[in-house]
Motif scaffolding. Structure first.
Motif, PDB file in Angstrom:
ATOM      1  N   ALA A  16       0.825  -1.209   0.000  1.00  8.99           N
ATOM      2  CA  ALA A  16       0.000   0.000   0.000  1.00  8.99           C
ATOM      3  C   ALA A  16       0.859   1.259   0.000  1.00  8.99           C
ATOM      4  CB  ALA A  16      -0.930  -0.004   1.204  1.00  8.99           C
ATOM      5  N   SER A  17       2.000   1.212   0.663  1.00 13.10           N
ATOM      6  CA  SER A  17       2.858   2.401   0.700  1.00 13.10           C
ATOM      7  C   SER A  17       3.547   2.628  -0.645  1.00 13.10           C
ATOM      8  CB  SER A  17       3.885   2.278   1.822  1.00 13.10           C
ATOM      9  OG  SER A  17       4.765   1.203   1.554  1.00 13.10           O
ATOM     10  N   ARG A  18       3.757   1.591  -1.432  1.00 14.71           N
ATOM     11  CA  ARG A  18       4.414   1.733  -2.732  1.00 14.71           C
ATOM     12  C   ARG A  18       3.458   2.183  -3.829  1.00 14.71           C
ATOM     13  NH1 ARG A  18       6.878  -3.802  -3.635  1.00 14.71           N
ATOM     14  NH2 ARG A  18       6.099  -4.383  -1.608  1.00 14.71           N
ATOM     15  N   VAL A  19       2.159   1.931  -3.663  1.00 13.97           N
ATOM     16  CA  VAL A  19       1.187   2.310  -4.689  1.00 13.97           C
ATOM     17  C   VAL A  19       0.844   3.784  -4.512  1.00 13.97           C
ATOM     18  CG1 VAL A  19      -1.160   1.922  -5.528  1.00 13.97           C
ATOM     19  CG2 VAL A  19       0.249  -0.010  -4.809  1.00 13.97           C
ATOM     20  N   LYS A  20       1.004   4.562  -5.570  1.00  8.84           N
ATOM     21  CA  LYS A  20       0.710   6.005  -5.540  1.00  8.84           C
ATOM     22  C   LYS A  20      -0.370   6.320  -6.574  1.00  8.84           C
ATOM     23  CE  LYS A  20       4.042   7.001  -2.690  1.00  8.84           C
ATOM     24  NZ  LYS A  20       3.768   7.202  -1.333  1.00  8.84           N
ATOM     25  N   PHE A  21      -1.238   7.254  -6.219  1.00  9.27           N
ATOM     26  CA  PHE A  21      -2.272   7.694  -7.132  1.00  9.27           C
ATOM     27  C   PHE A  21      -1.699   8.668  -8.152  1.00  9.27           C
ATOM     28  CE2 PHE A  21      -5.631   6.148  -4.352  1.00  9.27           C
ATOM     29  CZ  PHE A  21      -6.566   5.760  -5.284  1.00  9.27           C
ATOM     30  N   PRO A  22      -2.166   8.610  -9.402  1.00  7.54           N
ATOM     31  CA  PRO A  22      -1.749   9.620 -10.376  1.00  7.54           C
ATOM     32  C   PRO A  22      -2.277  10.999  -9.964  1.00  7.54           C
ATOM     33  CG  PRO A  22      -2.810   7.750 -11.460  1.00  7.54           C
ATOM     34  CD  PRO A  22      -2.956   7.567  -9.988  1.00  7.54           C
ATOM     35  N   GLU A  23      -1.688  12.034 -10.484  1.00  2.11           N
ATOM     36  CA  GLU A  23      -2.045  13.404 -10.119  1.00  2.11           C
ATOM     37  C   GLU A  23      -3.506  13.728 -10.434  1.00  2.11           C
ATOM     38  OE1 GLU A  23      -0.473  15.842  -8.484  1.00  2.11           O
ATOM     39  OE2 GLU A  23       1.084  14.371  -8.066  1.00  2.11           O
ATOM     40  N   LYS A  24      -4.031  13.149 -11.492  1.00  2.00           N
ATOM     41  CA  LYS A  24      -5.409  13.493 -11.861  1.00  2.00           C
ATOM     42  C   LYS A  24      -6.442  12.939 -10.875  1.00  2.00           C
ATOM     43  CE  LYS A  24      -6.267   9.734 -15.108  1.00  2.00           C
ATOM     44  NZ  LYS A  24      -6.680   9.394 -16.461  1.00  2.00           N
ATOM     45  N   PHE A  25      -6.051  11.951 -10.038  1.00  2.00           N
ATOM     46  CA  PHE A  25      -6.969  11.390  -9.038  1.00  2.00           C
ATOM     47  C   PHE A  25      -6.794  12.001  -7.648  1.00  2.00           C
ATOM     48  CE2 PHE A  25      -6.814   7.542 -11.891  1.00  2.00           C
ATOM     49  CZ  PHE A  25      -8.088   7.719 -12.393  1.00  2.00           C
ATOM     50  N   LYS A  26      -5.828  12.891  -7.471  1.00  2.00           N
ATOM     51  CA  LYS A  26      -5.595  13.502  -6.153  1.00  2.00           C
ATOM     52  C   LYS A  26      -6.784  14.384  -5.774  1.00  2.00           C
ATOM     53  CE  LYS A  26      -1.078  12.524  -5.545  1.00  2.00           C
ATOM     54  NZ  LYS A  26      -0.425  11.978  -4.472  1.00  2.00           N
ATOM     55  N   GLY A  27      -7.274  14.207  -4.540  1.00  2.00           N
ATOM     56  CA  GLY A  27      -8.376  15.016  -4.030  1.00  2.00           C
ATOM     57  C   GLY A  27      -9.742  14.589  -4.543  1.00  2.00           C
ATOM     58  N   THR A  28      -9.826  13.473  -5.259  1.00  2.00           N
ATOM     59  CA  THR A  28     -11.116  13.018  -5.774  1.00  2.00           C
ATOM     60  C   THR A  28     -11.714  11.967  -4.845  1.00  2.00           C
ATOM     61  OG1 THR A  28     -10.129  11.268  -7.101  1.00  2.00           O
ATOM     62  CG2 THR A  28     -10.392  13.422  -8.156  1.00  2.00           C
ATOM     63  N   PHE A  29     -12.862  11.498  -5.261  1.00  2.00           N
ATOM     64  CA  PHE A  29     -13.565  10.477  -4.504  1.00  2.00           C
ATOM     65  C   PHE A  29     -12.733   9.201  -4.391  1.00  2.00           C
ATOM     66  CE2 PHE A  29     -16.327   6.718  -4.788  1.00  2.00           C
ATOM     67  CZ  PHE A  29     -16.972   6.823  -3.576  1.00  2.00           C
ATOM     68  N   LEU A  30     -12.016   8.820  -5.437  1.00  2.00           N
ATOM     69  CA  LEU A  30     -11.223   7.590  -5.426  1.00  2.00           C
ATOM     70  C   LEU A  30     -10.110   7.653  -4.379  1.00  2.00           C
ATOM     71  CD1 LEU A  30     -10.922   6.757  -9.220  1.00  2.00           C
ATOM     72  CD2 LEU A  30     -12.260   5.577  -7.482  1.00  2.00           C
ATOM     73  N   GLU A  31      -9.453   8.795  -4.248  1.00  2.00           N
ATOM     74  CA  GLU A  31      -8.389   8.912  -3.249  1.00  2.00           C
ATOM     75  C   GLU A  31      -8.969   8.845  -1.832  1.00  2.00           C
ATOM     76  OE1 GLU A  31      -4.506  11.613  -2.237  1.00  2.00           O
ATOM     77  OE2 GLU A  31      -6.280  12.629  -3.017  1.00  2.00           O
ATOM     78  N   LYS A  32     -10.098   9.509  -1.617  1.00  2.00           N
ATOM     79  CA  LYS A  32     -10.740   9.466  -0.302  1.00  2.00           C
ATOM     80  C   LYS A  32     -11.196   8.049   0.035  1.00  2.00           C
ATOM     81  CE  LYS A  32     -12.288  14.222  -0.489  1.00  2.00           C
ATOM     82  NZ  LYS A  32     -13.437  15.116  -0.583  1.00  2.00           N
ATOM     83  N   TRP A  33     -11.730   7.351  -0.966  1.00  2.00           N
ATOM     84  CA  TRP A  33     -12.184   5.979  -0.772  1.00  2.00           C
ATOM     85  C   TRP A  33     -11.014   5.069  -0.432  1.00  2.00           C
ATOM     86  CZ3 TRP A  33     -11.883   1.455  -4.007  1.00  2.00           C
ATOM     87  CH2 TRP A  33     -12.764   0.444  -3.636  1.00  2.00           C
ATOM     88  N   SER A  34      -9.899   5.204  -1.132  1.00  2.00           N
ATOM     89  CA  SER A  34      -8.725   4.367  -0.843  1.00  2.00           C
ATOM     90  C   SER A  34      -8.131   4.695   0.517  1.00  2.00           C
ATOM     91  CB  SER A  34      -7.676   4.502  -1.944  1.00  2.00           C
ATOM     92  OG  SER A  34      -7.111   5.796  -1.912  1.00  2.00           O
ATOM     93  N   ASN A  35      -8.133   5.969   0.889  1.00  2.00           N
ATOM     94  CA  ASN A  35      -7.636   6.351   2.223  1.00  2.00           C
ATOM     95  C   ASN A  35      -8.517   5.765   3.324  1.00  2.00           C
ATOM     96  OD1 ASN A  35      -5.429   7.766   1.281  1.00  2.00           O
ATOM     97  ND2 ASN A  35      -6.513   9.737   1.251  1.00  2.00           N
ATOM     98  N   TYR A  36      -9.824   5.750   3.084  1.00  2.00           N
ATOM     99  CA  TYR A  36     -10.737   5.163   4.066  1.00  2.00           C
ATOM    100  C   TYR A  36     -10.408   3.698   4.296  1.00  2.00           C
ATOM    101  CZ  TYR A  36     -14.940   2.900   5.787  1.00  2.00           C
ATOM    102  OH  TYR A  36     -15.814   2.120   6.494  1.00  2.00           O
ATOM    103  N   TRP A  37     -10.246   2.937   3.218  1.00  2.00           N
ATOM    104  CA  TRP A  37      -9.969   1.509   3.353  1.00  2.00           C
ATOM    105  C   TRP A  37      -8.583   1.271   3.934  1.00  2.00           C
ATOM    106  CZ3 TRP A  37     -13.575  -1.868   3.655  1.00  2.00           C
ATOM    107  CH2 TRP A  37     -14.794  -1.634   3.028  1.00  2.00           C
ATOM    108  N   LYS A  38      -7.631   2.113   3.596  1.00  2.00           N
ATOM    109  CA  LYS A  38      -6.288   1.962   4.157  1.00  2.00           C
ATOM    110  C   LYS A  38      -6.306   2.210   5.667  1.00  2.00           C
ATOM    111  CE  LYS A  38      -2.693   4.873   3.617  1.00  2.00           C
ATOM    112  NZ  LYS A  38      -1.702   5.670   2.903  1.00  2.00           N
ATOM    113  N   ASN A  39      -7.000   3.249   6.102  1.00  2.00           N
ATOM    114  CA  ASN A  39      -7.088   3.533   7.541  1.00  2.00           C
ATOM    115  C   ASN A  39      -7.881   2.463   8.288  1.00  2.00           C
ATOM    116  OD1 ASN A  39      -5.574   5.888   7.369  1.00  2.00           O
ATOM    117  ND2 ASN A  39      -7.392   7.141   6.942  1.00  2.00           N
TER     118      ASN A  39
END
Length: 188
Positions: A16-39
């Motif tokens: 999980a620490s090695r996988v990074k989101f592309p810039e176009k997905f930063k601050g979107t629903f997908l990043e928030k969703w992945s952060n939720y599952w990671k936490n």
């Protein structure tokens, strides 16, 4: 097994620490969703690590809790249903019908007649209590629309409930019908 939980959770965290989101997905629903599952995964990993340390610190307490939870699960899994009660009632009634009237136990016959009469009147009810079940009677049928059933002052008192219990189901068996009809073919 407990070591496997720790190593598996560490492996997932490394990925999980090695996988990074592309810039176009930063601050979107997908990043928030992945952060939720990671936490959420981090929280559960910490809870399992705490559980592991608690089990190692106090093995007796862990054994008692495990035994208690397994017993409750087994009792709930073997809790008889109303269909089991009806099946048992029909089976016993059929067995009693094969015995001569001179040989029948009068107490057993009266109990079976009371249950049949309660079913015919529609006043018998079933309640599942989790690890046990009860069959009880009420005074009137639920479809009855008399004043007596609607008036709160005429409803039966709470302390009369034990006298209205017909049977208690526990550990896969309905005990009252089992006890009262054990010697149905022995006339006193």
């Amino acid at each position: 097994m407990l070591r496997n939980i720790k190593t598996a959770s560490n492996n997932v965290m490394n990925i999980a620490s090695r996988v990074k989101f592309p810039e176009k997905f930063k601050g979107t629903f997908l990043e928030k969703w992945s952060n939720y599952w990671k936490n959420l995964f981090i929280d559960y990993r910490q809870a399992l690590q705490d559980l592991r340390s608690d089990i190692q610190d106090e093995p007796r307490k862990a054994l008692i809790w495990t035994t208690t939870l397994a017993s409750i699960y087994a009792l709930a899994k073997n809790n008889p249903t109303e269909l089991d009660f009806q099946d048992n009632l029909k089976r016993i009634t059929n067995e009693v019908a094969l015995v001569s009237e001179d040989c029948r136990n009068k107490a057993s016959i009266e109990h079976l007649r009371h249950i049949d009469m309660s079913y015919n009147q529609g006043v018998i009810h079933y309640r599942n209590l989790g690890i046990a079940s009860i069959m009880y009677t009420s005074e009137l049928n639920e479809s009855c629309d008399l004043y007596k059933i609607q008036c709160s002052y005429l409803k039966p008192a709470f302390y009369t409930f034990p006298s209205r219990i017909i049977d208690v189901g526990f550990m896969g068996r309905w005990w009252n019908i089992y006890i009262k009809t054990a010697n149905y073919d022995v006339n006193e």
